[in-house]
Structures are given as structure tokens and as C-alpha cells.
Scaffold this motif. Structure first.
Motif, short mmCIF file in Angstrom:
data_model
loop_
_atom_site.label_atom_id
_atom_site.label_comp_id
_atom_site.label_asym_id
_atom_site.label_seq_id
_atom_site.Cartn_x
_atom_site.Cartn_y
_atom_site.Cartn_z
N TYR A 24 0.83 -1.20 0.00
CA TYR A 24 0.00 0.00 0.00
C TYR A 24 0.87 1.25 0.00
N ARG A 25 1.93 1.26 0.81
CA ARG A 25 2.80 2.44 0.89
C ARG A 25 3.35 2.78 -0.49
N LYS A 26 3.84 1.77 -1.18
CA LYS A 26 4.46 1.98 -2.48
C LYS A 26 3.43 2.49 -3.50
N LEU A 27 2.28 1.82 -3.57
CA LEU A 27 1.28 2.17 -4.58
C LEU A 27 0.58 3.49 -4.28
N ALA A 28 0.31 3.74 -3.00
CA ALA A 28 -0.37 4.99 -2.63
C ALA A 28 0.50 6.19 -2.93
N MET A 29 1.79 6.09 -2.67
CA MET A 29 2.69 7.20 -2.96
C MET A 29 2.84 7.41 -4.46
N LYS A 41 -7.21 12.26 -13.26
CA LYS A 41 -8.45 11.48 -13.26
C LYS A 41 -8.17 9.98 -13.13
N ASP A 42 -7.26 9.48 -13.96
CA ASP A 42 -6.92 8.05 -13.90
C ASP A 42 -6.24 7.71 -12.58
N ALA A 43 -5.36 8.62 -12.11
CA ALA A 43 -4.66 8.37 -10.86
C ALA A 43 -5.64 8.31 -9.69
N GLU A 44 -6.64 9.17 -9.72
CA GLU A 44 -7.63 9.19 -8.64
C GLU A 44 -8.41 7.88 -8.58
N ALA A 45 -8.78 7.35 -9.76
CA ALA A 45 -9.50 6.08 -9.79
C ALA A 45 -8.63 4.94 -9.27
N LYS A 46 -7.36 4.94 -9.68
CA LYS A 46 -6.43 3.90 -9.24
C LYS A 46 -6.18 4.02 -7.74
N ILE A 50 -6.78 1.14 -4.85
CA ILE A 50 -5.72 0.71 -3.94
C ILE A 50 -6.17 0.87 -2.50
N SER A 51 -6.79 1.99 -2.18
CA SER A 51 -7.23 2.27 -0.82
C SER A 51 -8.31 1.30 -0.36
N GLU A 52 -9.28 1.02 -1.24
CA GLU A 52 -10.35 0.09 -0.90
C GLU A 52 -9.78 -1.30 -0.63
N ALA A 53 -8.83 -1.73 -1.49
CA ALA A 53 -8.22 -3.04 -1.31
C ALA A 53 -7.49 -3.13 0.03
N TYR A 54 -6.73 -2.10 0.36
CA TYR A 54 -6.00 -2.11 1.64
C TYR A 54 -6.95 -2.05 2.83
N ASP A 55 -8.02 -1.26 2.70
CA ASP A 55 -8.99 -1.13 3.78
C ASP A 55 -9.60 -2.48 4.13
N VAL A 56 -9.87 -3.29 3.11
CA VAL A 56 -10.50 -4.60 3.33
C VAL A 56 -9.48 -5.61 3.85
N GLU A 106 -8.92 9.49 3.70
CA GLU A 106 -8.94 9.15 5.13
C GLU A 106 -7.97 8.02 5.41
N ILE A 107 -7.98 7.00 4.56
CA ILE A 107 -7.08 5.85 4.74
C ILE A 107 -5.63 6.28 4.61
N PHE A 108 -5.38 7.10 3.59
CA PHE A 108 -4.01 7.59 3.36
C PHE A 108 -3.50 8.38 4.56
N SER A 109 -4.34 9.30 5.04
CA SER A 109 -3.95 10.13 6.18
C SER A 109 -3.70 9.30 7.43
N GLU A 110 -4.56 8.30 7.64
CA GLU A 110 -4.42 7.44 8.81
C GLU A 110 -3.14 6.61 8.72
N PHE A 111 -2.88 6.09 7.53
CA PHE A 111 -1.71 5.22 7.34
C PHE A 111 -0.41 5.99 7.59
N PHE A 112 -0.33 7.21 7.06
CA PHE A 112 0.89 7.98 7.20
C PHE A 112 0.89 8.86 8.45
N GLY A 113 -0.10 8.63 9.32
CA GLY A 113 -0.07 9.29 10.61
C GLY A 113 -0.67 10.67 10.64
#
Length: 329
Positions: A24-29, A41-46, A50-56, A106-113
Motif C-alpha cells: 500500500y505504501r508503495k502504490l499509494a505514494m 483522473k486516472d490516478a484518482e480512480a487507481k 488501492i485504498s479500498e483493497a487495503y482497507d479490506v 482518510e485511509i491515506f492520512s491514517e496510514f501515514f499518521g
């Protein structure tokens, strides 16, 4: 059909919590919209996928349901193991697991503190600050903004003149090293598709971003194919024009000649020349040259040059006849 969460993160089904975090760290960054202003637009969808997959997968209960029942189990009628009544909607006939996907930010912010690891500020601090500080906090990895990109890899792609005239599709098979979710290097093969546009010239570059080998703390290099032109047996190209040479006899040069040509796209051209053809004569046929890529369907010109074959010797009678025919009246 829904997302394959494991495939989205690039991990196997036995991935540990640490594996998920690394992926997740690698792909989210890499895919955060703020890091992709030209492809937002494409980056936002991707990024959302990524975030939904990590959340689950990072939640043991959600992951257990997903592993057993797939996405339908999360969003449909399959209850989680041992769930209580408060976790369902409706009665026994239509129970649903209460799955409410969180926002990617929200997931990104939580993950990176949030803002706290990076020097205070509100919880709504811009993610640009997170990118700038990434690596100076708990992860211990290099700053994303400081990562160096490997030098581009250039390969020559030789095309026939017919390909550059009509356009073509080329399939290129490449092998490259990538870092898997466990951090180990592995080799994969990919097929790249290059669509040759009519009129492309020698030196045209086609870039596939970051298709080089992956290395730790190094952005993969771009793979660049550079068009080269294979010499043709009949035509020679100069910019948007095509040149062709015709060998003719002295008699044809003086009395008339008809040029017969097959074009690069298979058409037959008949070009009668009724004037006297001098050694420096050039016949120009408008619009029968190479396509002009940015001005389609406009084309350059076909230029025909002539090589006149003079006789090596003449008999006295032939000389006398020529003098009589060409003598000033």
C-alpha cells in the motif's frame, strides 16, 4: 465483476500485514492524485481502488469475509462469522454485513499518521506535506520526492517505408525485473503495443513510462523506442517528399515517356510526360508523397528524376540522320 483486492495491491493471498503495508505504501505514494497532476483522473480512480483493497485486507474480519465469499460477502447477503444482530440490516431473510468503505484520503492520512508525524498542523493538512516528509517519520524509507529516476533505456525500432506510409501496429515483448510484495526481485514479461502513425519520421520517439527494471529507492527508467527507416528499393524519402529515379533512353527523353509506378499502398500510377526530358528535369506529382502526420490527410509530393541513357556509339548513317532531323529549320 468487482476488484480482485490481492491483485490490486500486487500481493498473494497469504500476504502478511507487513506485506500489505509495504504494498500500500508503495502504490499509494505512486498513484496519489497530487503526485499525478498530468493524469489526475486516472490516478484518482487507481488511488481509490488501492485504498479500498487495503482497507479490506488490513481488517481481519473484512478479509475473512472477502476470502470466503468475495466482494458479494462484503456488500451482499453473507453475514460475517460470529457477527451480532447490530451488524446487520433487516431480519433473517435479508441480513447484510454493514460494510461502509472509507474515503481514500482518510485511509491515506491514517496510514501515514495524519499531520502528527510531520510536525503538527490540522488533520486536514495538504498531502503535499506528507509527500515532502515521507521517509523522515516512522517508515524509515527514502523520501518519495527525493527518489532518483534511472536513466532512460533507448531501443531502435526499424520500420519499413510502407509501415511509415500506411501506419502499422507493432508488438514488442520485453522482460524486466520488478520488486514483488515481499521485496524480492522477480522477472516478468510484458507485451507492449506500438501504434505507428502514418507519416512518422526517422527519430520519432515513443515513450513507455517506468517500464525499466525496478530497484529499491529508484524510480524505474522510461523505455523509449526510436523510429528508424529501412531503405526502400524504389523510393527514397526526404522529409514529406518521396523521390524516385527512372532510367530512360535518349529517344524516350526526346519523344515522350510514360512513368508507371506502384505506390507504397499498392496503387498503380500512370504519369505521361510529353515534353522533352532534359538531364536536369524533375517531374513533380502533387500529393503523392508521404502523409503529413499532423496535417492528415495532406501529403507531400512525389518527385521523379531521370537518368538518360545515351548511346555509346553511332554509325555515320545515324549521325547524318540525327543532324538532318535536328538541324535548325
Amino acid at each position: 465483476m468487482g476488484l480482485d483486492y490481492y491483485k490490486t495491491l500486487g500481493v498473494d493471498r497469504n500476504a502478511s500485514d507487513d506485506d500489505l503495508k509495504k504494498a500500500y505504501r508503495k502504490l499509494a505514494m505512486r498513484w496519489h492524485p497530487d503526485k499525478n497532476p498530468d493524469n489526475k483522473k486516472d490516478a484518482e480512480a487507481k488511488f481509490k481502488q488501492i485504498s479500498e483493497a487495503y482497507d479490506v485486507l488490513s481488517d481481519p474480519q473484512k478479509r475473512a469475509i472477502y476470502d470466503q465469499h468475495g466482494e458479494e460477502g462484503l456488500k451482499g447477503q453473507v453475514p460475517p462469522p460470529g457477527a451480532g444482530p447490530s451488524e446487520f440490516f433487516g431480519g433473517a431473510a435479508g441480513t447484510k454485513f454493514r460494510f461502509n468503505p472509507r474515503s481514500a484520503d482518510e485511509i491515506f492520512s491514517e496510514f501515514f499518521g495524519g499531520s502528527s508525524p510531520f510536525g503538527g498542523g490540522s488533520s486536514g493538512a495538504k498531502f503535499a506535506d506528507v509527500f515532502a516528509a515521507f521517509g523522515s517519520g516512522r517508515s524509515g524509507e527514502a523520501s518519495a520526492s527525493a527518489l532518483r529516476k534511472a536513466p532512460a533505456i533507448e531501443r531502435v525500432l526499424v520500420c519499413s517505408l510502407e509501415d511509415l506510409y500506411k501506419g502499422a501496429t507493432k508488438k514488442m515483448k520485453i522482460s524486466r525485473d520488478v520488486i514483488d510484495a515481499s521485496g524480492k526481485p522477480t522477472t516478468i514479461e510484458e507485451i507492449l503495443t506500438i501504434n505507428i502513425r502514418p507519416g512518422w519520421k526517422k527519430g520519432t520517439k515513443i515513450t513507455f513510462p517506468e517500464k525499466g527494471n525496478e530497484h529499491r529507492n529508484l524510480i524505474p527508467s522510461d523505455l523509449i523506442f526510436i523510429i528508424d527507416e529501412r531503405p526502400h528499393g524504389v523510393f527514397k524519402r526526404d522529409g514529406n517528399d518521396l523521390f524516385v529515379s527512372q532510367k530512360i533512353s535518349l529517344v524516350e527523353a526526346l519523344t515522350g515517356y510514360t512513368v508507371q509506378l506502384t505506390t507504397l499502398d499498392g496503387r498503380n500510377l500512370t504519369i505521361p510526360i510529353n515534353s522533352i526530358i532534359s538531364p536536369t528535369h524533375e517531374e513533380v506529382v502533387q500529393g503523392e508523397g508521404m502523409p503529413i502526420t499532423r496535417e492528415a490527410p495532406k501529403k507531400g509530393n512525389l518527385r521523379i528524376r531521370f537518368q538518360i541513357k545515351f548511346p555509346t556509339r553511332l554509325t555515320p548513317e545515324q549521325k547524318a540522320g540525327i543532324k538532318q532531323l535536328l538541324a535548325p529549320s
